[in-house]
Design a protein around this motif. Structure first.
Motif, PDB file in Angstrom:
ATOM      1  N   LEU A   1     -18.695  14.336   7.887  1.00  0.00           N
ATOM      2  CA  LEU A   1     -18.139  13.747   9.103  1.00  0.00           C
ATOM      3  C   LEU A   1     -18.624  14.538  10.324  1.00  0.00           C
ATOM      4  CD1 LEU A   1     -14.458  13.089   7.922  1.00  0.00           C
ATOM      5  CD2 LEU A   1     -16.369  11.474   8.022  1.00  0.00           C
ATOM      6  N   PRO A   2     -18.683  13.910  11.500  1.00  0.00           N
ATOM      7  CA  PRO A   2     -19.134  14.621  12.707  1.00  0.00           C
ATOM      8  C   PRO A   2     -18.067  15.613  13.163  1.00  0.00           C
ATOM      9  CG  PRO A   2     -18.412  12.395  13.253  1.00  0.00           C
ATOM     10  CD  PRO A   2     -18.389  12.482  11.756  1.00  0.00           C
ATOM     11  N   THR A   3     -18.233  16.853  12.766  1.00  0.00           N
ATOM     12  CA  THR A   3     -17.187  17.866  12.899  1.00  0.00           C
ATOM     13  C   THR A   3     -17.472  18.819  14.053  1.00  0.00           C
ATOM     14  OG1 THR A   3     -16.916  17.764  10.501  1.00  0.00           O
ATOM     15  CG2 THR A   3     -15.894  19.631  11.645  1.00  0.00           C
ATOM     16  N   PRO A   4     -16.486  19.101  14.907  1.00  0.00           N
ATOM     17  CA  PRO A   4     -16.684  20.083  15.976  1.00  0.00           C
ATOM     18  C   PRO A   4     -16.944  21.470  15.388  1.00  0.00           C
ATOM     19  CG  PRO A   4     -14.695  18.780  16.352  1.00  0.00           C
ATOM     20  CD  PRO A   4     -15.140  18.492  14.959  1.00  0.00           C
ATOM     21  N   LYS A   5     -17.708  22.284  16.103  1.00  0.00           N
ATOM     22  CA  LYS A   5     -17.914  23.667  15.711  1.00  0.00           C
ATOM     23  C   LYS A   5     -16.586  24.418  15.805  1.00  0.00           C
ATOM     24  CE  LYS A   5     -22.368  23.475  15.052  1.00  0.00           C
ATOM     25  NZ  LYS A   5     -22.971  23.672  13.707  1.00  0.00           N
ATOM     26  N   HIS A   6     -16.392  25.396  14.920  1.00  0.00           N
ATOM     27  CA  HIS A   6     -15.117  26.106  14.876  1.00  0.00           C
ATOM     28  C   HIS A   6     -15.310  27.461  14.212  1.00  0.00           C
ATOM     29  CE1 HIS A   6     -15.709  23.721  11.238  1.00  0.00           C
ATOM     30  NE2 HIS A   6     -15.059  24.665  10.591  1.00  0.00           N
ATOM     31  N   SER A   7     -14.523  28.437  14.632  1.00  0.00           N
ATOM     32  CA  SER A   7     -14.560  29.764  14.014  1.00  0.00           C
ATOM     33  C   SER A   7     -13.377  30.573  14.529  1.00  0.00           C
ATOM     34  CB  SER A   7     -15.873  30.494  14.339  1.00  0.00           C
ATOM     35  OG  SER A   7     -15.948  30.796  15.716  1.00  0.00           O
ATOM     36  N   TYR A   8     -13.080  31.646  13.830  1.00  0.00           N
ATOM     37  CA  TYR A   8     -11.985  32.526  14.238  1.00  0.00           C
ATOM     38  C   TYR A   8     -12.450  33.511  15.306  1.00  0.00           C
ATOM     39  CZ  TYR A   8      -9.153  30.955  10.268  1.00  0.00           C
ATOM     40  OH  TYR A   8      -8.419  30.198   9.384  1.00  0.00           O
ATOM     41  N   VAL A   9     -11.529  33.835  16.229  1.00  0.00           N
ATOM     42  CA  VAL A   9     -11.818  34.806  17.285  1.00  0.00           C
ATOM     43  C   VAL A   9     -10.587  35.664  17.540  1.00  0.00           C
ATOM     44  CG1 VAL A   9     -13.511  33.310  18.443  1.00  0.00           C
ATOM     45  CG2 VAL A   9     -11.106  33.208  19.130  1.00  0.00           C
ATOM     46  N   ASN A  10     -10.817  36.864  18.047  1.00  0.00           N
ATOM     47  CA  ASN A  10      -9.756  37.693  18.603  1.00  0.00           C
ATOM     48  C   ASN A  10      -9.778  37.538  20.114  1.00  0.00           C
ATOM     49  OD1 ASN A  10      -8.423  38.959  16.401  1.00  0.00           O
ATOM     50  ND2 ASN A  10     -10.160  40.343  16.130  1.00  0.00           N
ATOM     51  N   VAL A  11      -8.663  37.131  20.700  1.00  0.00           N
ATOM     52  CA  VAL A  11      -8.579  36.895  22.137  1.00  0.00           C
ATOM     53  C   VAL A  11      -7.939  38.097  22.828  1.00  0.00           C
ATOM     54  CG1 VAL A  11      -7.570  35.456  23.950  1.00  0.00           C
ATOM     55  CG2 VAL A  11      -8.474  34.395  21.865  1.00  0.00           C
ATOM     56  N   TYR A  12      -8.641  38.631  23.811  1.00  0.00           N
ATOM     57  CA  TYR A  12      -8.134  39.716  24.653  1.00  0.00           C
ATOM     58  C   TYR A  12      -7.923  39.178  26.059  1.00  0.00           C
ATOM     59  CZ  TYR A  12      -9.739  42.968  21.011  1.00  0.00           C
ATOM     60  OH  TYR A  12      -9.939  43.633  19.828  1.00  0.00           O
ATOM     61  N   ILE A  13      -6.818  39.547  26.684  1.00  0.00           N
ATOM     62  CA  ILE A  13      -6.556  39.163  28.068  1.00  0.00           C
ATOM     63  C   ILE A  13      -6.269  40.424  28.867  1.00  0.00           C
ATOM     64  CG2 ILE A  13      -5.056  37.878  29.638  1.00  0.00           C
ATOM     65  CD1 ILE A  13      -4.678  35.796  27.472  1.00  0.00           C
TER      66      ILE A  13
ATOM     67  N   PHE B   1      -8.581  25.324  10.170  1.00  0.00           N
ATOM     68  CA  PHE B   1      -9.911  25.785   9.761  1.00  0.00           C
ATOM     69  C   PHE B   1     -10.355  25.104   8.472  1.00  0.00           C
ATOM     70  CE2 PHE B   1     -12.648  28.600   7.321  1.00  0.00           C
ATOM     71  CZ  PHE B   1     -13.654  28.893   8.234  1.00  0.00           C
ATOM     72  N   LEU B   2      -9.492  25.093   7.470  1.00  0.00           N
ATOM     73  CA  LEU B   2      -9.862  24.498   6.184  1.00  0.00           C
ATOM     74  C   LEU B   2     -10.118  23.001   6.309  1.00  0.00           C
ATOM     75  CD1 LEU B   2      -7.532  26.306   3.603  1.00  0.00           C
ATOM     76  CD2 LEU B   2      -9.997  26.590   3.919  1.00  0.00           C
ATOM     77  N   THR B   3      -9.334  22.325   7.121  1.00  0.00           N
ATOM     78  CA  THR B   3      -9.529  20.879   7.265  1.00  0.00           C
ATOM     79  C   THR B   3     -10.849  20.576   7.949  1.00  0.00           C
ATOM     80  OG1 THR B   3      -7.121  20.640   7.445  1.00  0.00           O
ATOM     81  CG2 THR B   3      -8.458  18.724   7.988  1.00  0.00           C
ATOM     82  N   TYR B   4     -11.196  21.346   8.975  1.00  0.00           N
ATOM     83  CA  TYR B   4     -12.503  21.164   9.596  1.00  0.00           C
ATOM     84  C   TYR B   4     -13.628  21.488   8.614  1.00  0.00           C
ATOM     85  CZ  TYR B   4     -10.881  20.359  14.395  1.00  0.00           C
ATOM     86  OH  TYR B   4     -10.326  19.810  15.540  1.00  0.00           O
ATOM     87  N   GLU B   5     -13.418  22.486   7.764  1.00  0.00           N
ATOM     88  CA  GLU B   5     -14.420  22.810   6.750  1.00  0.00           C
ATOM     89  C   GLU B   5     -14.604  21.640   5.783  1.00  0.00           C
ATOM     90  OE1 GLU B   5     -16.205  26.229   6.075  1.00  0.00           O
ATOM     91  OE2 GLU B   5     -16.017  25.630   8.175  1.00  0.00           O
ATOM     92  N   LEU B   6     -13.500  21.035   5.351  1.00  0.00           N
ATOM     93  CA  LEU B   6     -13.584  19.875   4.461  1.00  0.00           C
ATOM     94  C   LEU B   6     -14.271  18.708   5.161  1.00  0.00           C
ATOM     95  CD1 LEU B   6     -10.012  20.000   2.867  1.00  0.00           C
ATOM     96  CD2 LEU B   6     -12.173  20.511   1.728  1.00  0.00           C
ATOM     97  N   SER B   7     -13.938  18.513   6.424  1.00  0.00           N
ATOM     98  CA  SER B   7     -14.568  17.456   7.209  1.00  0.00           C
ATOM     99  C   SER B   7     -16.076  17.644   7.255  1.00  0.00           C
ATOM    100  CB  SER B   7     -13.994  17.452   8.631  1.00  0.00           C
ATOM    101  OG  SER B   7     -14.689  16.555   9.474  1.00  0.00           O
ATOM    102  N   GLU B   8     -16.497  18.873   7.460  1.00  0.00           N
ATOM    103  CA  GLU B   8     -17.916  19.189   7.518  1.00  0.00           C
ATOM    104  C   GLU B   8     -18.598  18.912   6.180  1.00  0.00           C
ATOM    105  OE1 GLU B   8     -19.477  22.521  10.390  1.00  0.00           O
ATOM    106  OE2 GLU B   8     -19.087  23.394   8.415  1.00  0.00           O
ATOM    107  N   GLN B   9     -17.929  19.308   5.087  1.00  0.00           N
ATOM    108  CA  GLN B   9     -18.482  19.087   3.756  1.00  0.00           C
ATOM    109  C   GLN B   9     -18.590  17.601   3.419  1.00  0.00           C
ATOM    110  OE1 GLN B   9     -19.714  21.333   1.413  1.00  0.00           O
ATOM    111  NE2 GLN B   9     -19.632  22.728   3.158  1.00  0.00           N
ATOM    112  N   MET B  10     -17.709  16.798   3.974  1.00  0.00           N
ATOM    113  CA  MET B  10     -17.741  15.359   3.732  1.00  0.00           C
ATOM    114  C   MET B  10     -18.788  14.645   4.580  1.00  0.00           C
ATOM    115  SD  MET B  10     -13.630  14.619   3.483  1.00  0.00           S
ATOM    116  CE  MET B  10     -13.810  12.848   3.217  1.00  0.00           C
TER     117      MET B  10
END
Length: 341
Positions: free
Chosen positions: A172-184, A161-170
């Motif tokens: 760079l063309p960064t993929p969308k990302h976020s935290y989720v709770n996964v239920y199965i 998460f932090l690396t993608y955040e840094l990538s975005e701040q720089m």
């Protein structure tokens, strides 16, 4: 062993250097330089469309953890767990933050993380890939595929998460990302990081088109180090074509110029390439092009010029060396009631 004070000083210096790079990037953009990997406004800042704002608010919000509820036939799910290495798609229904979809493809995914969980007797907490268009023509706000990453071997759950955040701040063309709770099937399976797959929506958003040649660097073949192996494209088995078209011999021309020429800007987006290298170096992400495996990156050709795309940062911040967030097997993948392990 490095003392705590020395390590703190080292990473403080790294942080200051990164801040300097980001400030330099912002200064360049405000000074009139074009940002080639995104649509920009008059002031050089990236223009965010109404569609992207909706994507940020409903699919990849940063201010909350959304629920991803997967319903799948119990026998199919057990078969997927029992044969995780096969990475075969099964059919499921998905409620993604209230957006309901039937006929969604789901499978296990990963390289080191997948092999490691397969070998564990006390865990079945795999990473998953959701493919909304696997069986029918549907997308989640334009997104065709989303990866649900299990934050393998990361006690902080923050490396990627932090690396993608840094990538975005720089910039760079960064993929969308976020935290989720996964239920199965109604059971909380874990706390995951959702990451947009490099695809049409990502390319349209960052480059204004999705018709260019797209390749992924993989360690299982040759040529992912971008060295010259001759003008036979079949020799570059480590550069796997992910697009429908290859745009002729443009990849060979780029590799030839990179290795045998000097006019790199003709075929390579140099600012993005330097930013990519700086990001991986600063976060000590050796599971990338700068490491021995030469993998986990994409190359996208836009009107004859290749950009290197940031990807797969679960081993950033010295994850390959175990210097950050080392933890035991039980801590890594237990599925506690809070979803965080």
């Amino acid at each position: 062993m490095m003392r705590k004070g020395t390590r703190l000083l080292l990473w403080t210096c790294v942080g200051l250097l990164l801040v300097g790079l980001i400030a330099c990037e912002a200064t360049m953009n405000s000074g009139g330089s074009s940002v080639t990997n995104s649509q920009t406004g008059a002031a050089g800042e990236r223009t965010v469309s109404a569609e992207e704002k909706k994507l940020d608010e409903e699919v990849f919000p940063k201010d909350r953890v959304v629920d991803v509820k997967i319903t799948i036939d119990e026998a199919d799910f057990q078969d997927m767990l029992d044969n995780a290495s096969a990475e075969e798609f099964k059919t499921a229904s998905v409620d993604y933050n209230g957006h309901h979809f039937d006929n969604v493809g789901i499978r296990t995914k990963g390289n080191l993380s997948l092999r490691s969980v397969v070998q564990m007797s006390d865990s079945d907490r795999y990473s998953f890939k959701l493919s909304f268009d696997e069986y029918v023509n549907q997308t989640l706000e334009g997104i065709q595929k989303i990866n649900l990453n299990n934050n393998y071997s990361d006690a902080t759950y923050m490396r990627e998460f932090l690396t993608y955040e840094l990538s975005e701040q720089m910039g760079l063309p960064t993929p969308k990302h976020s935290y989720v709770n996964v239920y199965i099937n109604g059971e909380l399976w874990g706390f995951y990081l959702a990451v947009e797959q490099i695809g049409d929506a990502y390319l349209e958003r960052n480059f204004g088109n999705a018709y260019g040649a797209l390749y992924k660097g993989e360690m299982t073949g040759s040529g992912s180090d971008l060295t010259w192996l001759g003008d036979d494209l079949s020799a570059y088995t480590g550069l796997v074509q992910k697009s429908k078209s290859s745009n002729g011999d443009i990849l060979i021309k780029m590799l030839d110029e990179l290795n045998n020429g000097s006019n790199y800007e003709k075929y390579i987006n140099v600012p993005d390439a330097l930013g990519y290298i700086a990001l991986n170096t600063l976060t000590n992400n050796m599971d990338s092009y700068i490491g021995a495996n030469k993998q986990n990156y994409y190359l996208y050709e836009n009107n004859g010029v290749f950009s290197i795309l940031p990807w797969d940062y679960n081993m950033a911040f010295d994850g390959m060396g175990g210097g950050f967030g080392g933890m035991g097997r039980g801590d890594r993948f237990g599925r506690g009631a809070d979803g965080a392990g």
